[in-house]
Write a protein that holds these residues in place. Structure first.
Motif, mmCIF file in Angstrom:
data_model
loop_
_atom_site.group_PDB
_atom_site.id
_atom_site.type_symbol
_atom_site.label_atom_id
_atom_site.label_comp_id
_atom_site.label_asym_id
_atom_site.label_seq_id
_atom_site.Cartn_x
_atom_site.Cartn_y
_atom_site.Cartn_z
ATOM 1 N N ILE A 422 -55.912 -15.669 -26.833
ATOM 2 C CA ILE A 422 -55.091 -16.601 -27.614
ATOM 3 C C ILE A 422 -55.236 -16.360 -29.111
ATOM 4 O O ILE A 422 -54.262 -16.416 -29.863
ATOM 5 N N MET A 423 -56.449 -16.061 -29.555
ATOM 6 C CA MET A 423 -56.680 -15.862 -30.984
ATOM 7 C C MET A 423 -55.969 -14.618 -31.509
ATOM 8 O O MET A 423 -55.469 -14.603 -32.631
ATOM 9 N N HIS A 424 -55.940 -13.566 -30.715
ATOM 10 C CA HIS A 424 -55.440 -12.294 -31.209
ATOM 11 C C HIS A 424 -53.988 -12.013 -30.822
ATOM 12 O O HIS A 424 -53.450 -10.987 -31.214
ATOM 13 N N ARG A 425 -53.374 -12.924 -30.088
ATOM 14 C CA ARG A 425 -51.965 -12.734 -29.733
ATOM 15 C C ARG A 425 -51.108 -13.048 -30.951
ATOM 16 O O ARG A 425 -51.289 -14.071 -31.605
ATOM 17 N N ASP A 426 -50.145 -12.192 -31.262
ATOM 18 C CA ASP A 426 -49.244 -12.444 -32.391
ATOM 19 C C ASP A 426 -47.880 -12.837 -31.845
ATOM 20 O O ASP A 426 -46.938 -12.040 -31.799
ATOM 21 N N PHE A 427 -47.783 -14.100 -31.422
ATOM 22 C CA PHE A 427 -46.514 -14.564 -30.861
ATOM 23 C C PHE A 427 -45.391 -14.517 -31.902
ATOM 24 O O PHE A 427 -44.233 -14.273 -31.563
ATOM 25 N N GLY A 428 -45.735 -14.765 -33.167
ATOM 26 C CA GLY A 428 -44.714 -14.748 -34.209
ATOM 27 C C GLY A 428 -44.016 -13.407 -34.319
ATOM 28 O O GLY A 428 -42.788 -13.323 -34.446
ATOM 29 N N ALA A 429 -44.799 -12.320 -34.289
ATOM 30 C CA ALA A 429 -44.218 -10.978 -34.351
ATOM 31 C C ALA A 429 -43.358 -10.711 -33.120
ATOM 32 O O ALA A 429 -42.280 -10.103 -33.215
ATOM 33 N N SER A 430 -43.809 -11.180 -31.955
ATOM 34 C CA SER A 430 -43.019 -11.001 -30.733
ATOM 35 C C SER A 430 -41.689 -11.735 -30.828
ATOM 36 O O SER A 430 -40.661 -11.245 -30.358
ATOM 37 N N VAL A 431 -41.716 -12.924 -31.445
ATOM 38 C CA VAL A 431 -40.481 -13.692 -31.616
ATOM 39 C C VAL A 431 -39.492 -12.921 -32.482
ATOM 40 O O VAL A 431 -38.290 -12.856 -32.190
ATOM 41 N N ASP A 432 -39.978 -12.326 -33.576
ATOM 42 C CA ASP A 432 -39.100 -11.530 -34.435
ATOM 43 C C ASP A 432 -38.447 -10.396 -33.655
ATOM 44 O O ASP A 432 -37.234 -10.163 -33.750
#
Length: 477
Positions: A422-432
Motif C-alpha cells: 500500500i505504501m509503495h503503490r502509486d495509484f495516482g500515476a496509474s490513474v493518469d
C-alpha cells in the motif's frame, strides 16, 4: 462382370487402423503421425480450420453418438487388423475420445481438455466396436470406384451432386416445429444446440414434442420464431435447465415428460418464482452478478486484474459498491487473455478504457458508503488523480486498517506485506495512464503495462471496499 461380395463385420475400434496413405493428407510413417496430420492438416486452407473442424466432429460424436448404421466404414483387411479407406476423420475422433491421454502431446492443451471432458461426460456414446465393410484384395478396383464417386466431385453425374443453395433452403424449410427453429440460434448463443443440450440425438423427438406443448409456447412467448431474440433464448435456456434438473432429480427420461407434468412441475414454479419478487434494477444487477460468479473460472492466471480480483475480498451484498463489483465480476468472467499474441493484445486494448471506470466507480462508491469521506474535488470524472491520492492517503496513514487487512481479509499475509504494497503503490500515476488509455489510446502501451494498470485499479477498488468495512466495524471507530 464378376460379382463382388462385400462382407460386413463387427470390429473392435482397437483393430481398426488409420490409412497412412490417406490422400486427404501427406503420407504418414505411423498411426500417431497419421492422426497428427488429420488433426493439423486435413483442411489444406488452414491449420486452425483443420483443428476446429475435427473438434466439431469429435463433439458431435460424443454428444449425439456415432450413427454407424447410416454410413458404414469401408476397410481392407491387413492380417488381423483392418485399414480404414473411408472415414479416417471419424475413426480419429473416436480414438481420441476413447483414450485422450494417449494423444495428449499431439493435441493443443485446450483441445485436450475439451476431448477429455467430452470423454468423461458421454462415455456411453463412444463406441468400442464398429460395423465395417471389408474389401478383399481382389475387390480393390470396386473400392477405388466407390471412393472416386464419393470424393472426386460430380463426375458428370456419376459422382455425388452437391445440393444447391435453393435445395438446402427447401430441405431446412421442412422443419416447422418451434424446437427445430430454436436449434441454430440456441447453439449460436450458448455453444450447443437445444437438442444436444437436452440429451443429444436421442432427444430430438422428445424435444420437439415438449416444445410443442401449448403451455410451453405460451410461457416462452416468442414473438417471431424465425428471428428469436437474445432475451427470449435466455428464457428458453432457463426452461431447458428446469427440465433437465427435474428429469435428473426424478431419474426420468425426457420422453416420459407429459404435458401436465411440464405445466405443474416446470412452468407453474417458474411463474411463481418470477412473480414472487419485484425485480428492481439493483436486484437485476445482483442476479446478473451471481450468474457471472457461477461462470468465473477457478484458474485465472491469465485474466486481467486477477491478482486482486477475488470475490471473497469484494463486498458483494453492499449496494454502495454494486456498480464497481458488477464491473469486477464481469472482468473475472470475461477478462482472460488467450489466443495468439495479436488476439491477446486486441482484447487488452479493447478493455483498457474500463481501468478508468473502475477508479471512478470506486470513488463514487466509497463516498456513497457514508463513512465520512469528502473528496477534494467534487467532479470525480475530471479529477481522478487528486481524489484517488486523497483516498490512498487514508489507507496509508491508519495502521489499524493495515492490521485489519493482514488478518486474512485480503491477499496480504502479514502486516508488513500489506504496509509495503500500500505504501509503495502509486495509484495516482496509474490513474493518469488509465485516463490516457481511455481518452486517447492504449496503443502506445505494451500489454504488460495494461496488465499492471488493471492490477492497480482492481486493488484500489478492493481496498475501498475493505476500508468501508473497516470504518463500519468496531475497530474502525
Amino acid at each position: 462382370m464378376e460379382e463382388v461380395s462385400m462382407k460386413r463385420e463387427h470390429v473392435d475400434v482397437d483393430n481398426l487402423l488409420l490409412w497412412e496413405a490417406n490422400p486427404r493428407v501427406e503420407a504418414a510413417d505411423s498411426q500417431m503421425d497419421e492422426l497428427d496430420k488429420i488433426y493439423n492438416f486435413s483442411n489444406p486452407s488452414s491449420q486452425n480450420t483443420s483443428k476446429r473442424q475435427l473438434m466439431k466432429l469429435i463433439e458431435s460424436i460424443a454428444v449425439n453418438g456415432y450413427q454407424n448404421d447410416v454410413e458404414p466404414i469401408l476397410t481392407v483387411r491387413k492380417g488381423q487388423k483392418y485399414v480404414v479407406q473411408d472415414a479416417n476423420r471419424r475413426l480419429s475422433s473416436i480414438k481420441l475420445l476413447r483414450n485422450p491421454d494417449r494423444y495428449r502431446e499431439l493435441l493443443d492443451e485446450k483441445d485436450y481438455r475439451r476431448v477429455k471432458s467430452l470423454s468423461e461426460e458421454y462415455p456411453t456414446n463412444i463406441p468400442s466396436q464398429l460395423d465395417v465393410v471389408v474389401f478383399e484384395d481382389d475387390e480393390e478396383a470396386t473400392l477405388k470406384d466407390i471412393l472416386s464417386r464419393k470424393h472426386n466431385g460430380p463426375l458428370d453425374g456419376v459422382g455425388t451432386l452437391p445440393w444447391s443453395t435453393e435445395a438446402k433452403g427447401r430441405f431446412f424449410a421442412q422443419k416447422k416445429t418451434l424446437a427445430d427453429r430454436l436449434e441454430a440460434p440456441f447453439e449460436e448463443q450458448f455453444g450447443q444446440s437445444l437438442t444436444s443440450y437436452l440429451g443429444g440425438s436421442n432427444a430430438i423427438t422428445s424435444t420437439r414434442r415438449v416444445f410443442g406443448f401449448s403451455d410451453v409456447k405460451k410461457y416462452l412467448n416468442i414473438e417471431d420464431e424465425d428471428h428469436v431474440k437474445s432475451e427470449e433464448l435466455d428464457r428458453v435456456k432457463e426452461f431447458a435447465d428446469e427440465i433437465k434438473g427435474y428429469c435428473q432429480e426424478h431419474e426420468m427420461l425426457l420422453s416420459r415428460m407429459r404435458k401436465d407434468d411440464v405445466r405443474q412441475n416446470i412452468i407453474i414454479p417458474l411463474q411463481e418464482k418470477k412473480n414472487s419478487t419485484t425485480v428492481t434494477p439493483l436486484l437485476a444487477v445482483k442476479r446478473t452478478m451471481q450468474e457471472l460468479l457461477n461462470n468465473v473460472a477457478t484458474n485465472r492466471d491469465r485474466h486481467l486484474g486477477a491478482r486482486y480480483n477475488n470475490q471473497s475480498w469484494l463486498d458483494i451484498n453492499n449496494s454502495d459498491f454494486v456498480d464497481v463489483n458488477f464491473l469486477l465480476i464481469g472482468l473475472a468472467a470475461n477478462g482472460k487473455l488467450d489466443g495468439e499474441g495479436y488476439q491477446r493484445w486486441a482484447k487488452a486494448y479493447l478493455l483498457a478504457p474500463s481501468i478508468r471506470v473502475i477508479y471512478e466507480l470506486s470513488l463514487l462508491s466509497i463516498v456513497k458508503a457514508d463513512i465520512g469521506i469528502v473528496l477534494p474535488q467534487s467532479n470525480v470524472s475530471k479529477e481522478h488523480k487528486k481524489n484517488v491520492n486523497s483516498v490512498h492517503e487514508l489507507f496509508k496513514t491508519d495502521p489499524r486498517f493495515l492490521q485489519f487487512l493482514s488478518e486474512g481479509r485480503i491477499v496480504f499475509d502479514t502486516f508488513s506485506e500489506g504496509q509495503s504494497v500500500i505504501m509503495h503503490r502509486d495509484f495516482g500515476a496509474s490513474v493518469d495512464d488509465a485516463n490516457l488509455a481511455s481518452h486517447k489510446s492504449a496503443k502506445d502501451y505494451n500489454i504488460e503495462t495494461v496488465i499492471n494498470l488493471f492490477d492497480d485499479a482492481v486493488l484500489f477498488a478492493v481496498l475501498c471496499q475493505q476500508y468501508s468495512l473497516f470504518k463500519k466495524s468496531d475497530r474502525g471507530n
